[in-house]
Structure formats: structure tokens, C-alpha cells
Design a protein around this motif. Structure first.
Motif, PDB file in Angstrom:
ATOM      1  N   ALA A 198       0.838  -1.192   0.000  1.00 30.14           N
ATOM      2  CA  ALA A 198       0.000   0.000   0.000  1.00 30.14           C
ATOM      3  C   ALA A 198       0.877   1.247   0.000  1.00 30.14           C
ATOM      4  O   ALA A 198       1.034   1.911   1.020  1.00 30.14           O
ATOM      5  N   PRO A 199       1.491   1.593  -1.142  1.00 28.63           N
ATOM      6  CA  PRO A 199       2.371   2.762  -1.194  1.00 28.63           C
ATOM      7  C   PRO A 199       1.596   4.063  -1.001  1.00 28.63           C
ATOM      8  O   PRO A 199       0.396   4.143  -1.266  1.00 28.63           O
ATOM      9  N   ALA A 200       2.294   5.094  -0.545  1.00 24.22           N
ATOM     10  CA  ALA A 200       1.655   6.379  -0.269  1.00 24.22           C
ATOM     11  C   ALA A 200       1.240   7.083  -1.555  1.00 24.22           C
ATOM     12  O   ALA A 200       1.858   6.923  -2.610  1.00 24.22           O
ATOM     13  N   ASP A 201       0.188   7.886  -1.445  1.00 24.87           N
ATOM     14  CA  ASP A 201      -0.272   8.726  -2.547  1.00 24.87           C
ATOM     15  C   ASP A 201       0.166  10.176  -2.388  1.00 24.87           C
ATOM     16  O   ASP A 201       0.052  10.969  -3.334  1.00 24.87           O
ATOM     17  N   ALA A 202       0.654  10.542  -1.212  1.00 22.26           N
ATOM     18  CA  ALA A 202       1.214  11.871  -0.964  1.00 22.26           C
ATOM     19  C   ALA A 202       2.028  11.792   0.321  1.00 22.26           C
ATOM     20  O   ALA A 202       1.630  11.114   1.272  1.00 22.26           O
ATOM     21  N   VAL A 203       3.178  12.469   0.327  1.00 22.68           N
ATOM     22  CA  VAL A 203       4.020  12.543   1.527  1.00 22.68           C
ATOM     23  C   VAL A 203       4.387  14.006   1.731  1.00 22.68           C
ATOM     24  O   VAL A 203       5.136  14.587   0.950  1.00 22.68           O
ATOM     25  N   ILE A 204       3.853  14.599   2.791  1.00 19.49           N
ATOM     26  CA  ILE A 204       4.024  16.021   3.065  1.00 19.49           C
ATOM     27  C   ILE A 204       4.797  16.174   4.368  1.00 19.49           C
ATOM     28  O   ILE A 204       4.331  15.762   5.426  1.00 19.49           O
ATOM     29  N   THR A 205       5.989  16.741   4.275  1.00 21.31           N
ATOM     30  CA  THR A 205       6.773  17.011   5.479  1.00 21.31           C
ATOM     31  C   THR A 205       6.509  18.451   5.912  1.00 21.31           C
ATOM     32  O   THR A 205       6.319  19.345   5.085  1.00 21.31           O
ATOM     33  N   VAL A 206       6.511  18.665   7.237  1.00 21.01           N
ATOM     34  CA  VAL A 206       6.102  19.962   7.794  1.00 21.01           C
ATOM     35  C   VAL A 206       7.053  20.341   8.921  1.00 21.01           C
ATOM     36  O   VAL A 206       7.529  19.485   9.662  1.00 21.01           O
ATOM     37  N   SER A 207       7.322  21.642   9.043  1.00 19.84           N
ATOM     38  CA  SER A 207       8.138  22.141  10.148  1.00 19.84           C
ATOM     39  C   SER A 207       7.696  23.547  10.516  1.00 19.84           C
ATOM     40  O   SER A 207       6.884  24.160   9.822  1.00 19.84           O
ATOM     41  N   ARG A 208       8.235  24.043  11.627  1.00 20.97           N
ATOM     42  CA  ARG A 208       7.933  25.407  12.069  1.00 20.97           C
ATOM     43  C   ARG A 208       8.784  26.401  11.305  1.00 20.97           C
ATOM     44  O   ARG A 208       9.991  26.242  11.176  1.00 20.97           O
ATOM     45  N   GLY A 209       8.145  27.451  10.791  1.00 20.77           N
ATOM     46  CA  GLY A 209       8.859  28.423   9.989  1.00 20.77           C
ATOM     47  C   GLY A 209       8.829  29.819  10.557  1.00 20.77           C
ATOM     48  O   GLY A 209       9.122  30.040  11.732  1.00 20.77           O
ATOM     49  N   ARG A 210       8.418  30.776   9.738  1.00 18.31           N
ATOM     50  CA  ARG A 210       8.492  32.182  10.106  1.00 18.31           C
ATOM     51  C   ARG A 210       7.215  32.667  10.769  1.00 18.31           C
ATOM     52  O   ARG A 210       6.196  31.990  10.776  1.00 18.31           O
ATOM     53  N   GLU A 211       7.297  33.871  11.298  1.00 14.76           N
ATOM     54  CA  GLU A 211       6.150  34.437  11.997  1.00 14.76           C
ATOM     55  C   GLU A 211       5.058  34.838  11.009  1.00 14.76           C
ATOM     56  O   GLU A 211       5.311  35.491   9.994  1.00 14.76           O
ATOM     57  N   GLY A 212       3.830  34.397  11.295  1.00 14.88           N
ATOM     58  CA  GLY A 212       2.664  34.916  10.598  1.00 14.88           C
ATOM     59  C   GLY A 212       2.429  34.426   9.193  1.00 14.88           C
ATOM     60  O   GLY A 212       1.601  35.006   8.481  1.00 14.88           O
ATOM     61  N   ARG A 213       3.086  33.340   8.736  1.00  9.40           N
ATOM     62  CA  ARG A 213       2.887  32.886   7.361  1.00  9.40           C
ATOM     63  C   ARG A 213       3.228  31.413   7.209  1.00  9.40           C
ATOM     64  O   ARG A 213       4.051  30.861   7.928  1.00  9.40           O
ATOM     65  N   PHE A 214       2.585  30.788   6.236  1.00  8.35           N
ATOM     66  CA  PHE A 214       2.988  29.477   5.746  1.00  8.35           C
ATOM     67  C   PHE A 214       3.917  29.681   4.548  1.00  8.35           C
ATOM     68  O   PHE A 214       3.752  30.626   3.778  1.00  8.35           O
ATOM     69  N   ASP A 215       4.874  28.776   4.398  1.00  3.15           N
ATOM     70  CA  ASP A 215       5.738  28.772   3.224  1.00  3.15           C
ATOM     71  C   ASP A 215       5.661  27.416   2.539  1.00  3.15           C
ATOM     72  O   ASP A 215       5.765  26.373   3.208  1.00  3.15           O
ATOM     73  N   LEU A 216       5.484  27.423   1.228  1.00  4.06           N
ATOM     74  CA  LEU A 216       5.610  26.216   0.418  1.00  4.06           C
ATOM     75  C   LEU A 216       6.987  26.254  -0.224  1.00  4.06           C
ATOM     76  O   LEU A 216       7.263  27.127  -1.054  1.00  4.06           O
TER      77      LEU A 216
END
Length: 383
Positions: A198-216
Motif C-alpha cells: 500500500a504505497p503512499a499517494d502523498a508525503v508532506i513534510t512539515v516544520s515550524r517556519g516564520r512568523e505569521g505565514r505558511f511557506d511552500l
């Protein structure tokens, strides 16, 4: 084998704020239960069973903490148990490598790495989301990492995507260079790039970044910045890859995100802006000095920083994308930096406040929207 010294990271667990977090969450009970069970271990194999069981218990209890769950009790409880395991003097011989193996077992079991299991069901879309431990704890030991909190909250959730049910499984990674040097990312994620039923269909890694925004992050580079980790150790230089997993040698300088960034920007709007971050720092071909490139790397350049810098967030993103490319899987795989999450009060006895709780819940909710936008865009592209 004699007991081993505790690490700088484990020593912080003795401070008052971590102990308060454990008491108010109920996780303080983990230490005496673990100590009692270890005392009854009949041998190394029995000890491994006990360690694995307690690690799984920590993970499952933390993952049940709710949508705005606190990642800190799991973090401090794991470190408390690790310190106990280091100082444990069993009534039987325990070699150095056996104690080290027990410590690794605790890590993998309590981080959800053993729980990345999906049903072999073609009607399901299998989604992996990873977060990180808190860090920067010498500045404020009360810190949370919203990526870890969100990973715990998303673990086991599901949603509809293109006529399929998307199922999310999560894991948390340490902020320590040595674990990545030892291949933790590859050992945990490689099976989900085709070596399982059952291989993955999406792998999203996440970490803490800058103040007040998401970054892709669009690009990640094969370089470590040297910044100190949670054990107060710094590593600088090329990212070291395991030599026994079929990865390219030499490895590429850059790996690229395959997250549907346009769909995310359009469909995951929320309280925080989302930035499509294509910036990198490189040494151009034929050059000797680092240059910042807002639009991504140039041909033949040497990496010095990806979109998120050269710390462990860049590293897990690079390793994850390299696994995807090596396996030839055309699935979404990339990295998201969340906004920072800080306490507003300097009172060391205060481990939460209303704004902190609101911010964590809002970050988690918007990250869930990013995950949903990713999976739905892929499902629509395949229709």
C-alpha cells in the motif's frame, strides 16, 4: 554495560516547565510505569517488548489529544523515558549496542513511525504527514512546534477526495542531526515509495517556519547549515546519505517539491497567508561565493540553502523528495513551513494562554486545508 550519560536534550526535561506540562497532561504517569515494567524485564528481548509497548502508548495517547492537541507532553515524556533507559541497571548483561537498540526502539515507537500502516484498499488514498519536535528550547523551554501538534491532530483523520477516501497517518521527527545521519528518514519513508502493498499517494513534510505565514518550499538543497540542534550539536557540509538504499551517487544538489502549489494557494486560504517560496542560496557553476536566487537554482550550482534554509526542515524535505525521485513515483511530495507559535507571557510558570491555544488550532486547521488541497488536486488530475 554501565549506564550512559543523559544528553543535553534529556537534561532539559528536568526543568520545572516540562515537569508542569507532564503533570497537567497526565503524561507524568509514564515514568513510574516504565520504571516498574523495566524492573521486571527478564532479558534484552523482554526489555525490547516493554520499551516498544511504552513507546506505542505514548504515541497513541498523544494522537488522541484532539484537533488542537499539545505536542509538548509527548516530547517531554519521551525524553524522560529515554533518560530512565540510559540509567537503567538490569539484573542481566546488557551490551552497549543492545541499550542503543532499546533507545532507538523507544524513538521509533513513540514517534508514530511504527504506525504508518494503511489498509491495502484501492479505494483509499494514503497520505503521510510528518512534523518535528519543539526546538530553540534554551531560549524558551515552554515552546511547542506547531508542525508536531498538527501531525498529531491529523493522524488517523480522513476526508473525501475525487470519489476516494483519503486517510492520513502521521509521524514526528527529532530535531537532531545524528538521527538523520543514521538514516531515520529513509528507514521510515522509503517503504511508502513502493516497497509495500500500500504505497503512499502523498508525503508532506512539515516544520515550524516564520512568523505569521505558511511557506511552500519549491526547492531543497543537499547542504547542512551547521546550526545547533536539540543536543547542542552542529553539522555543516553535504547531506550524508545512506549507502545501502540505492540512492544516487553522487546525489543531486537540488530536489524539487511536487506539491500542487497553485491549488494550495487557491484552495487553502485561511487566517495566515501562504507564500510560494522559490528562493535558494547557491554557489553558481564556476563560482566560489554563495548567491541568493529568488527564482530557484541555476544549472550546475552547488546548494547552500533551500527555500527553508539549511536546517533539518530542508534536510527531511530533500531526503523525502530524493526517495520519490529514486522510486520514480509521480506523487505529491514536498515541504510546508507553518507560522511560528509562541507564548505571549514571560511568566515561566505559564505554559499556555488563550492566544497560544487559538494560534495552534488555527495553524492546524489551515495545514489540514493544505493537505486536503494537495490530495484533491492529485485526485482531480488522475480523473
Amino acid at each position: 554495560m554501565d549506564p550512559t550519560p543523559t544528553t543535553a536534550e534529556e537534561d532539559r526535561a528536568r526543568r520545572e516547565a516540562p515537569r508542569l506540562l507532564l503533570r497537567r497532561s497526565g503524561f507524568a504517569a509514564a515514568a513510574p510505569l516504565f520504571t516498574a515494567d523495566l524492573a521486571g524485564a527478564a532479558g534484552a528481548e523482554d526489555a525490547a517488548r516493554i520499551v516498544t509497548s511504552h513507546g506505542h502508548r505514548l504515541w497513541s495517547e498523544a494522537a488522541r489529544s484532539g484537533q488542537a492537541g499539545d505536542d509538548r507532553p509527548l516530547y517531554w515524556a519521551r525524553l524522560t523515558l529515554a533518560a530512565i533507559l540510559r540509567s537503567w541497571e538490569p539484573p542481566f548483561a546488557l551490551a552497549d549496542e543492545e541499550r542503543a537498540a532499546l533507545l532507538r526502539r523507544l524513538e521509533y515507537a513513540s514517534r508514530g513511525h511504527d504506525d504508518l500502516v494503511f489498509a491495502p484498499d484501492d479505494r483509499q488514498l494514503r497520505v503521510i504527514v510528518t512534523g518535528f519536535d519543539p526546538f530553540g528550547l534554551d531560549e524558551d523551554v515552554r515552546r511547542s512546534n506547531p508542525s508536531g501538534a498538527a501531525a498529531l491532530a491529523l493522524h488517523g483523520t480522513s476526508f473525501e477526495a475525487g470519489g476516494h477516501t483519503a486517510v492520513v497517518r502521521a509521524a514526528v521527527f527529532p530535531v537532531r542531526w545524528r538521527d538523520f545521519t543514521e538514516g531515520m528518514a529513509e528507514k521510515t519513508l522509503m517503504p511508502h515509495y513502493g516497497a509495500t502493498a500500500a504505497p503512499a499517494d502523498a508525503v508532506i513534510t512539515v516544520s515550524r517556519g516564520r512568523e505569521g505565514r505558511f511557506d511552500l518550499e519549491a526547492y531543497n538543497g543537499a547542504w547542512r547549515s551547521g546550526r545547533a540542534d536539540n543536543e547542542d550539536r552542529g553539522e555543516q557540509g553535504p547531506i550524508p546519505l545512506p549507502g545501502d538504499m540505492g540512492l544516487p551517487d553522487p546525489p543531486p544538489q537540488w530536489c524539487r517539491s511536487t506539491l500542487p502549489r497553485r491549488a494550495i494557494l487557491e484552495d487553502a486560504a485561511g487566517r495566515f497567508p501562504i507564500v510560494d517560496n522559490t528562493e535558494v542560496t547557491e554557489i553558481p557553476a564556476g563560482g566560489t561565493e554563495p548567491v541568493v536566487r529568488p527564482g530557484g537554482p541555476t544549472e550546475g550550482s552547488q546548494a547552500r540553502a533551500g527555500g527553508g534554509g539549511g536546517y533539518l526542515s530542508n534536510e527531511i524535505a530533500y531526503r523525502n523528495a530524493l526517495l520519490r525521485d529514486t522510486a520514480g513515483r509521480g506523487i505529491p511530495a514536498g515541504h510546508v513551513h507553518t507560522p511560528m507559535l509562541e507564548l505571549a507571557t514571560d511568566d515561566p510558570s505559564a505554559v499556555t494562554d488563550p492566544d497560544f491555544e487559538r494560534d495552534r488550532a488555527d495553524i492546524t486547521e489551515q495545514l489540514k486545508a493544505i493537505v486536503m488541497a494537495t490530495v484533491r488536486a492529485r485526485a482531480e488530475a488522475e480523473e
